[in-house]
Design an enzyme around this catalytic site. Structure first.
Site, short mmCIF file in Angstrom:
data_model
loop_
_atom_site.label_atom_id
_atom_site.label_comp_id
_atom_site.label_asym_id
_atom_site.label_seq_id
_atom_site.Cartn_x
_atom_site.Cartn_y
_atom_site.Cartn_z
N HIS A 143 87.42 91.42 24.11
CA HIS A 143 86.47 92.46 23.55
C HIS A 143 87.45 93.80 23.35
O HIS A 143 87.22 94.78 23.70
CB HIS A 143 85.50 92.73 24.53
CG HIS A 143 84.59 94.23 23.76
ND1 HIS A 143 83.80 93.92 22.52
CD2 HIS A 143 84.39 95.16 24.33
CE1 HIS A 143 83.37 95.23 22.45
NE2 HIS A 143 83.77 96.01 23.24
N ASP A 195 79.89 92.06 19.75
CA ASP A 195 80.86 91.70 18.59
C ASP A 195 79.90 90.69 17.81
O ASP A 195 80.21 90.58 16.68
CB ASP A 195 82.07 91.05 19.19
CG ASP A 195 82.78 92.25 20.03
OD1 ASP A 195 82.97 93.03 19.66
OD2 ASP A 195 83.41 91.94 21.27
P1 NAD Z 1 78.02 107.45 28.85
O1 NAD Z 1 78.89 108.45 29.27
O2 NAD Z 1 76.83 107.80 27.75
O3 NAD Z 1 77.42 106.94 30.29
C1 NAD Z 1 77.86 106.63 31.25
C2 NAD Z 1 77.31 106.70 32.61
O4 NAD Z 1 78.01 106.19 33.59
C3 NAD Z 1 76.96 108.24 32.83
O5 NAD Z 1 75.42 108.51 32.82
C4 NAD Z 1 77.57 108.49 34.10
O6 NAD Z 1 77.11 109.44 34.94
C5 NAD Z 1 77.73 107.05 34.72
N1 NAD Z 1 78.67 106.81 35.90
C6 NAD Z 1 80.07 107.69 35.75
N2 NAD Z 1 80.43 107.21 37.13
C7 NAD Z 1 79.50 106.36 37.79
C8 NAD Z 1 79.54 105.83 38.97
N3 NAD Z 1 80.67 105.75 39.85
N4 NAD Z 1 78.50 105.07 39.36
C9 NAD Z 1 77.31 104.97 38.42
N5 NAD Z 1 77.34 105.70 37.28
C10 NAD Z 1 78.44 106.23 36.86
O7 NAD Z 1 78.91 106.32 28.24
P2 NAD Z 1 78.26 105.14 27.31
O8 NAD Z 1 78.35 105.37 25.90
O9 NAD Z 1 77.02 104.60 28.10
O10 NAD Z 1 79.29 103.98 27.60
C11 NAD Z 1 79.64 103.36 29.21
C12 NAD Z 1 80.74 102.31 29.07
O11 NAD Z 1 80.23 101.14 28.10
C13 NAD Z 1 82.23 102.91 28.35
O12 NAD Z 1 83.17 102.56 28.90
C14 NAD Z 1 82.09 102.26 26.84
O13 NAD Z 1 83.34 102.35 26.47
C15 NAD Z 1 81.41 100.79 27.38
N6 NAD Z 1 80.68 100.20 26.08
C16 NAD Z 1 81.22 98.86 26.10
C17 NAD Z 1 80.90 98.11 25.25
C18 NAD Z 1 80.76 96.34 25.03
O14 NAD Z 1 80.91 95.88 23.92
N7 NAD Z 1 81.26 95.89 26.14
C19 NAD Z 1 79.97 98.64 23.93
C20 NAD Z 1 79.82 100.07 24.09
C21 NAD Z 1 80.25 100.74 25.15
C1 LMR Z 2 82.43 98.89 20.92
O1 LMR Z 2 82.70 97.88 20.56
O2 LMR Z 2 81.60 99.44 20.09
C2 LMR Z 2 82.53 99.38 22.45
O3 LMR Z 2 83.52 98.29 22.99
C3 LMR Z 2 82.73 100.86 22.33
C4 LMR Z 2 83.98 101.20 21.81
O4 LMR Z 2 84.84 101.91 22.63
O5 LMR Z 2 84.40 100.72 20.78
#
Ligand code: NAD
Ligand code: LMR
Length: 334
Positions: A180, A151
């Site tokens: 967030h 953010d």
């Molecule tokens: P993705 O599906 O590409 O990757 C997630 C990974 O987690 C996969 O490789 C999967 O195998 C692994 N996984 C699932 N269960 C697991 C477990 N029990 N132990 C270990 N690994 C496990 O998803 P992504 O795009 O990398 O997003 C991941 C998370 O981050 C989502 O929840 C998304 O919403 C969040 N996110 C948060 C922010 C933020 O600003 N905080 C920003 C973007 C995404």
């Molecule tokens: C973001 O802000 O990009 C992440 O929290 C992923 C989402 O679900 O938007």
């Protein structure tokens, strides 16, 4: 000699985040864990000519315990991302259990590690980690962080775009507080290090605020079913992790907004609660980092009437999100 660990290291965020951590010379050991593909990701990264020794683990043979042994900083991007039409709260059903189980592993193997939670919904997953740690008697609020840096990164980028000079984006800082997700993301644009143009209209300010609050949706829509922000999140996560690593190394005065338990600094946390007019346990605030984690929680400071309205609008949603996370551990539904 910090060891950094990524849980969910084979995912869309996990892989580029692991790359950026491997490129950080402060990291001397890098542990990667996922339910799939980590040996390959680790082998690939291990050829990069930087100091960190890389190891990849899967669940069999106590992989989680092995990766967490000796961990100083644990970053958690494990879990499912959104698809168009979903809210972050829709991810709770799946991600809450994943985060609970990983937090249990940290509580039992690396209870002193600094834990940086990326998995959504952050407003609820961070309280889940706190509750798991409390259950194990190892909760230290100074060491638990919800990563809201994306953010902050978006706010810097969008403000620099408006100022017509993207080269400013590294130096533009805007405190983004609250939480967030959607309306809980509160950019305090009046406190931007680089003020908006003097003729910036109210409607432009509202549009910019909305763009920062719903920047995630912009990416989810553009990816059209292929997930949410990964590369910008990896950049943001690595930036925040780098600050924590520098603080562990003894550098002082490092500041960053992050979603924390307000007891991490009792005086500072109480001051923020007074400013927002309610005793929420978690609130993303600008914190000063030190070798033990959160050194100080800084006050929000002077906000405009418009920003005060954003704070008021965020509180009920945040409260609900926190309660959902806490209840998941304290009163699990059968
Ligand atoms: P993705 O599906 O590409 O990757 C997630 C990974 O987690 C996969 O490789 C999967 O195998 C692994 N996984 C699932 N269960 C697991 C477990 N029990 N132990 C270990 N690994 C496990 O998803 P992504 O795009 O990398 O997003 C991941 C998370 O981050 C989502 O929840 C998304 O919403 C969040 N996110 C948060 C922010 C933020 O600003 N905080 C920003 C973007 C995404
Ligand atoms: C973001 O802000 O990009 C992440 O929290 C992923 C989402 O679900 O938007």
């Amino acid at each position: 000699m910090p060891k950094a660990v990524v849980l969910g290291a084979a995912g869309g965020i996990g892989q580029p985040l692991a790359l950026l951590l491997k490129a950080n010379p402060l990291v001397t050991e890098l542990g990667l864990y996922d339910i799939v593909n980590t040996p390959g990701v680790a082998a690939d990264l291990s050829h990069i000519s930087t100091p960190a020794k890389v190891e990849g683990y899967l669940p069999p043979d106590d992989g989680l315990k092995k990766v967490l042994t000796g961990a100083d900083v644990v970053v958690i991007p494990a879990g499912v991302p959104r698809k168009p039409g979903m809210t972050r709260d829709d991810l709770f059903k799946i991600n809450a259990g994943i985060v609970r189980d990983l937090a249990t592993g940290i509580a039992t193997t690396a209870p002193k590690a600094f834990v940086l939670v990326i998995s959504n919904p952050v407003n609820s997953t961070v309280p889940i980690v706190a509750e798991v740690f409390k259950k194990h008697g190892v909760f230290d609020p100074k060491r638990l962080f919800g990563v809201t840096t994306l953010d902050v990164v978006r706010a810097s980028t969008f403000v620099s775009e408006i100022l017509g000079d993207l080269s400013l984006s590294k130096s533009v800082t805007v405190p983004v507080v609250g939480g967030h997700s959607g309306v809980t993301i509160i950019p305090l644009l009046s406190q931007s290090s680089h003020p908006l143009p003097s003729d910036f209209s109210t409607s432009s300010l509202e549009a910019l605020t909305k763009r920062i609050q719903f920047g995630g949706d912009e990416v989810v829509k553009a990816k059209d079913g292929a997930g949410s922000a990964t590369l910008s999140m990896a950049y943001a996560g690595a930036e925040f992790a780098a600050k924590v690593l520098r603080a562990i190394g003894g550098e002082t005065g490092i500041k960053a907004p992050t979603y924390v338990h307000l007891s991490a600094d009792k005086e500072g946390g109480a001051a923020v609660q007074k400013e927002i007019g309610t005793e929420l346990d978690f609130f993303s605030s600008v914190v000063e980092l030190g070798p033990s984690g959160v050194e100080k929680i800084l006050p929000l400071g002077k906000v405009t009437e418009y920003e005060q309205g954003l704070i008021t609008a965020a509180i009920p949603e945040l409260k609900k999100n926190i309660e959902t996370g806490v209840a998941f551990i304290q009163a699990p539904k059968l």
